[in-house]
Design a protein around this motif. Structure first.
Motif, PDB file in Angstrom:
ATOM      1  N   VAL B   9       0.790  -1.115  -0.080  1.00 51.57           N
ATOM      2  CA  VAL B   9      -0.041   0.087   0.063  1.00 51.57           C
ATOM      3  C   VAL B   9       0.830   1.196  -0.008  1.00 51.57           C
ATOM      4  O   VAL B   9       1.829   1.311   0.699  1.00 51.57           O
ATOM      5  CB  VAL B   9      -0.633   0.043   1.298  1.00 51.57           C
ATOM      6  CG1 VAL B   9      -1.811   1.312   1.015  1.00 51.57           C
ATOM      7  CG2 VAL B   9      -1.578  -1.488   1.448  1.00 51.57           C
ATOM      8  N   LEU B  17      -4.436   6.410  -2.821  1.00 51.65           N
ATOM      9  CA  LEU B  17      -3.980   5.215  -2.425  1.00 51.65           C
ATOM     10  C   LEU B  17      -3.890   4.185  -3.291  1.00 51.65           C
ATOM     11  O   LEU B  17      -4.641   4.083  -4.198  1.00 51.65           O
ATOM     12  CB  LEU B  17      -4.876   4.688  -1.351  1.00 51.65           C
ATOM     13  CG  LEU B  17      -4.932   5.036   0.158  1.00 51.65           C
ATOM     14  CD1 LEU B  17      -5.912   4.485   1.086  1.00 51.65           C
ATOM     15  CD2 LEU B  17      -3.661   5.175   0.762  1.00 51.65           C
ATOM     16  N   PHE B  19      -2.657   0.212  -4.253  1.00 51.59           N
ATOM     17  CA  PHE B  19      -2.716  -1.241  -3.881  1.00 51.59           C
ATOM     18  C   PHE B  19      -1.881  -2.127  -4.828  1.00 51.59           C
ATOM     19  O   PHE B  19      -2.563  -1.987  -5.942  1.00 51.59           O
ATOM     20  CB  PHE B  19      -3.765  -2.019  -3.248  1.00 51.59           C
ATOM     21  CG  PHE B  19      -4.441  -1.232  -2.084  1.00 51.59           C
ATOM     22  CD1 PHE B  19      -4.330  -1.528  -0.693  1.00 51.59           C
ATOM     23  CD2 PHE B  19      -5.178  -0.156  -2.340  1.00 51.59           C
ATOM     24  CE1 PHE B  19      -4.932  -0.800   0.275  1.00 51.59           C
ATOM     25  CE2 PHE B  19      -5.982   0.596  -1.309  1.00 51.59           C
ATOM     26  CZ  PHE B  19      -5.890   0.351   0.144  1.00 51.59           C
ATOM     27  N   GLY B 135      -6.722  17.288  -0.004  1.00 48.77           N
ATOM     28  CA  GLY B 135      -5.165  16.658  -0.121  1.00 48.77           C
ATOM     29  C   GLY B 135      -4.632  15.815   1.209  1.00 48.77           C
ATOM     30  O   GLY B 135      -3.714  15.730   1.805  1.00 48.77           O
ATOM     31  N   ALA B 136      -5.586  15.259   2.087  1.00 50.63           N
ATOM     32  CA  ALA B 136      -5.485  14.477   3.122  1.00 50.63           C
ATOM     33  C   ALA B 136      -4.695  13.344   2.892  1.00 50.63           C
ATOM     34  O   ALA B 136      -3.833  13.264   3.818  1.00 50.63           O
ATOM     35  CB  ALA B 136      -6.861  13.947   3.710  1.00 50.63           C
ATOM     36  N   LEU B 137      -4.637  12.732   1.795  1.00 53.06           N
ATOM     37  CA  LEU B 137      -3.796  11.496   1.747  1.00 53.06           C
ATOM     38  C   LEU B 137      -2.417  11.785   0.962  1.00 53.06           C
ATOM     39  O   LEU B 137      -2.065  11.430   0.150  1.00 53.06           O
ATOM     40  CB  LEU B 137      -4.547  10.562   0.636  1.00 53.06           C
ATOM     41  CG  LEU B 137      -5.972   9.929   1.245  1.00 53.06           C
ATOM     42  CD1 LEU B 137      -6.479   9.036   0.170  1.00 53.06           C
ATOM     43  CD2 LEU B 137      -5.446   9.084   2.628  1.00 53.06           C
ATOM     44  N   LYS B 138      -1.657  12.316   1.849  1.00 50.94           N
ATOM     45  CA  LYS B 138      -0.424  12.895   1.396  1.00 50.94           C
ATOM     46  C   LYS B 138       0.518  11.989   1.617  1.00 50.94           C
ATOM     47  O   LYS B 138       0.385  10.870   2.351  1.00 50.94           O
ATOM     48  CB  LYS B 138      -0.017  14.116   2.274  1.00 50.94           C
ATOM     49  CG  LYS B 138      -0.662  15.355   2.072  1.00 50.94           C
ATOM     50  CD  LYS B 138       0.236  16.530   2.066  1.00 50.94           C
ATOM     51  CE  LYS B 138      -0.290  17.864   1.566  1.00 50.94           C
ATOM     52  NZ  LYS B 138      -1.436  18.437   2.229  1.00 50.94           N
ATOM     53  N   THR B 139       1.806  12.306   0.894  1.00 50.75           N
ATOM     54  CA  THR B 139       2.700  11.094   0.878  1.00 50.75           C
ATOM     55  C   THR B 139       3.275  10.672   2.481  1.00 50.75           C
ATOM     56  O   THR B 139       3.511  11.918   3.125  1.00 50.75           O
ATOM     57  CB  THR B 139       3.938  11.519   0.036  1.00 50.75           C
ATOM     58  OG1 THR B 139       3.565  11.780  -1.274  1.00 50.75           O
ATOM     59  CG2 THR B 139       4.861  10.385  -0.111  1.00 50.75           C
ATOM     60  N   GLY B 140       3.444   9.621   2.607  1.00 49.53           N
ATOM     61  CA  GLY B 140       3.826   9.273   4.003  1.00 49.53           C
ATOM     62  C   GLY B 140       2.815   9.221   5.139  1.00 49.53           C
ATOM     63  O   GLY B 140       3.002   8.854   6.162  1.00 49.53           O
ATOM     64  N   MET B 141       1.588   9.622   4.933  1.00 50.74           N
ATOM     65  CA  MET B 141       0.361   9.561   5.608  1.00 50.74           C
ATOM     66  C   MET B 141       0.242   8.418   6.450  1.00 50.74           C
ATOM     67  O   MET B 141       0.059   8.054   7.483  1.00 50.74           O
ATOM     68  CB  MET B 141      -0.923  10.197   5.080  1.00 50.74           C
ATOM     69  CG  MET B 141      -1.801  10.303   6.215  1.00 50.74           C
ATOM     70  SD  MET B 141      -3.576  10.230   5.464  1.00 50.74           S
ATOM     71  CE  MET B 141      -3.492   8.418   4.994  1.00 50.74           C
ATOM     72  N   VAL B 142       0.153   7.223   5.291  1.00 49.86           N
ATOM     73  CA  VAL B 142      -0.085   5.852   5.798  1.00 49.86           C
ATOM     74  C   VAL B 142       0.793   5.390   6.964  1.00 49.86           C
ATOM     75  O   VAL B 142       0.347   4.958   7.931  1.00 49.86           O
ATOM     76  CB  VAL B 142      -0.374   4.985   4.642  1.00 49.86           C
ATOM     77  CG1 VAL B 142      -0.699   3.355   5.229  1.00 49.86           C
ATOM     78  CG2 VAL B 142      -1.477   5.333   3.914  1.00 49.86           C
ATOM     79  N   GLY B 144       3.118   7.112   8.350  1.00 47.47           N
ATOM     80  CA  GLY B 144       3.057   8.076   9.765  1.00 47.47           C
ATOM     81  C   GLY B 144       2.074   7.823  10.673  1.00 47.47           C
ATOM     82  O   GLY B 144       2.092   7.722  11.953  1.00 47.47           O
ATOM     83  N   MET B 145       0.973   7.527  10.084  1.00 50.57           N
ATOM     84  CA  MET B 145      -0.292   7.059  10.987  1.00 50.57           C
ATOM     85  C   MET B 145      -0.121   6.059  11.380  1.00 50.57           C
ATOM     86  O   MET B 145      -0.619   5.867  12.836  1.00 50.57           O
ATOM     87  CB  MET B 145      -1.596   7.306   9.925  1.00 50.57           C
ATOM     88  CG  MET B 145      -2.743   7.232  10.757  1.00 50.57           C
ATOM     89  SD  MET B 145      -4.139   7.171   9.560  1.00 50.57           S
ATOM     90  CE  MET B 145      -4.185   5.596   9.028  1.00 50.57           C
ATOM     91  N   THR B 148       2.478   6.090  14.397  1.00 51.08           N
ATOM     92  CA  THR B 148       1.730   6.699  15.663  1.00 51.08           C
ATOM     93  C   THR B 148       0.785   5.797  16.307  1.00 51.08           C
ATOM     94  O   THR B 148       0.700   5.808  17.514  1.00 51.08           O
ATOM     95  CB  THR B 148       1.057   8.051  15.086  1.00 51.08           C
ATOM     96  OG1 THR B 148       2.023   8.897  14.448  1.00 51.08           O
ATOM     97  CG2 THR B 148       0.481   8.797  16.288  1.00 51.08           C
ATOM     98  N   TYR B 149       0.101   5.047  15.444  1.00 56.80           N
ATOM     99  CA  TYR B 149      -1.158   4.350  16.189  1.00 56.80           C
ATOM    100  C   TYR B 149      -0.306   3.327  16.738  1.00 56.80           C
ATOM    101  O   TYR B 149      -0.818   2.701  17.941  1.00 56.80           O
ATOM    102  CB  TYR B 149      -1.852   3.869  14.933  1.00 56.80           C
ATOM    103  CG  TYR B 149      -2.790   2.749  15.543  1.00 56.80           C
ATOM    104  CD1 TYR B 149      -3.705   3.028  16.539  1.00 56.80           C
ATOM    105  CD2 TYR B 149      -2.699   1.358  14.995  1.00 56.80           C
ATOM    106  CE1 TYR B 149      -4.541   2.100  16.793  1.00 56.80           C
ATOM    107  CE2 TYR B 149      -3.660   0.510  15.459  1.00 56.80           C
ATOM    108  CZ  TYR B 149      -4.501   0.806  16.460  1.00 56.80           C
ATOM    109  OH  TYR B 149      -5.408  -0.162  16.923  1.00 56.80           O
TER     110      TYR B 149
END
Lengths: 141, 166
Positions: B9, B17, B19, B135-142, B144-145, B148-149
């Protein structure tokens, strides 16, 4: 493609969560907050950012329900809230699990299609075929 | 049996996104499995015991499709429209669940790339929601998220942070 369990209620919330997490500073703030609650001043210190700039990021995180402010009038400490994060993460996990389950079944299906079409690596050789009878093309489904 | 393959992903640009997954079959066969209702009903079942009693499609640009999954008396439906169909390499379609949990229509681009008899399928999903528009799905978001999670989950497990809010 099927995702389990999220209704309309979650959609708006997920939007806010994803938008909040799209910014690296806000992710860094969250990462800091999981170590414990702090005041805005303490929070701003390592970021080389003005307190108002940090406050702006905090407002976005707060709207997404990712952080909460304490009631202490002096400090109003900031703390992380994991609910929306869990939801967003579960949503992505759900999507991934759905695709993984689907694609595993697709592997199996492709193997049986390959065998049926004589494309499999160990397909029976044509040696035993009576001479002069060409292979008839198979009618595809 | 083929070895288990990994689904990757990644985020593309600021709203997609992607896959990616490899299959041990020529792409003509994969394309067929993606576009033949009787075949789709055998694999596009999601996790855990759903069936797909309805799978109808009009496979042409502008054509629509309708899928319904069923489990224990509960139905979940999805509809969409094909935008592009280029056998055996590319399908672009829109989709939306009856319960619109994605916050609007999703645009899905499927591409199939074949090399030495193996096919790489890539599925690019663009959300129509405000999150996508902003533009929420920025590079690295997944990453990073999930980092953090993961950390949050660890700390929760160790009882270092409370689960509830203020």
């Amino acid at each position: 493609m099927e995702i389990s369990g999220y209704g309309q209620r979650a959609a708006g919330r997920l939007d806010a969560t994803f938008a909040a997490l799209a910014d690296p500073t806000r992710r860094a703030i969250l990462a800091r907050l999981v170590r414990g609650e702090v005041s805005v001043t303490e929070l701003a210190a390592p970021f080389e950012m003005s307190q108002p700039a940090i406050s702006k990021h905090l407002k976005v995180l707060e709207r997404a329900g990712l952080v909460a402010r304490g009631r202490d009038a002096q400090r109003r400490p900031v703390r992380a809230q994991v609910g929306p994060l869990t939801e967003a993460s579960a949503w992505l996990d759900g999507y991934r699990r759905t695709l993984e389950a689907n694609f595993a079944r697709l592997d199996t299906l492709l193997e049986s299609l390959k065998t049926a079409r004589g494309l499999a690596p160990r397909a029976p050789s044509q040696r035993g075929r009576p001479p002069g009878r060409p292979r008839r093309p198979r009618k595809d489904t | 049996m083929p070895s288990p393959r990994t689904l990757t992903v990644e985020t593309i640009g600021d709203r997609d996104l992607r896959f990616t997954r490899e299959f041990d079959a020529p792409r003509a066969l994969v394309f067929e499995a993606l576009t033949t209702p009787a075949l789709l009903q055998r694999w596009m079942l999601g996790p855990g015991g759903w069936t797909m009693p309805v799978c109808e499609m009009e496979l042409k640009p502008g054509g629509t499709f309708r899928y319904v999954w069923r489990k224990g008396g509960k139905d979940m439906g999805m509809s969409g429209t094909f935008r592009e169909i280029v056998p055996p390499e590319r399908i672009v379609h829109t989709e939306i669940f009856d319960e619109d949990w994605t916050g609007g229509e999703t645009l899905v681009t499927t591409t199939l790339h074949e090399e030495k008899g193996r096919t790489t399928l890539s599925l690019t999903v663009r959300y129509g929601s405000t999150a996508a528009r902003e533009g929420a799905l920025k590079t690295g978001m997944v990453d990073g998220m999930s980092d953090t999670y993961d950390r949050l989950a660890d700390m929760m497990a160790r009882g270092e942070i409370a689960r509830a809010g203020a």
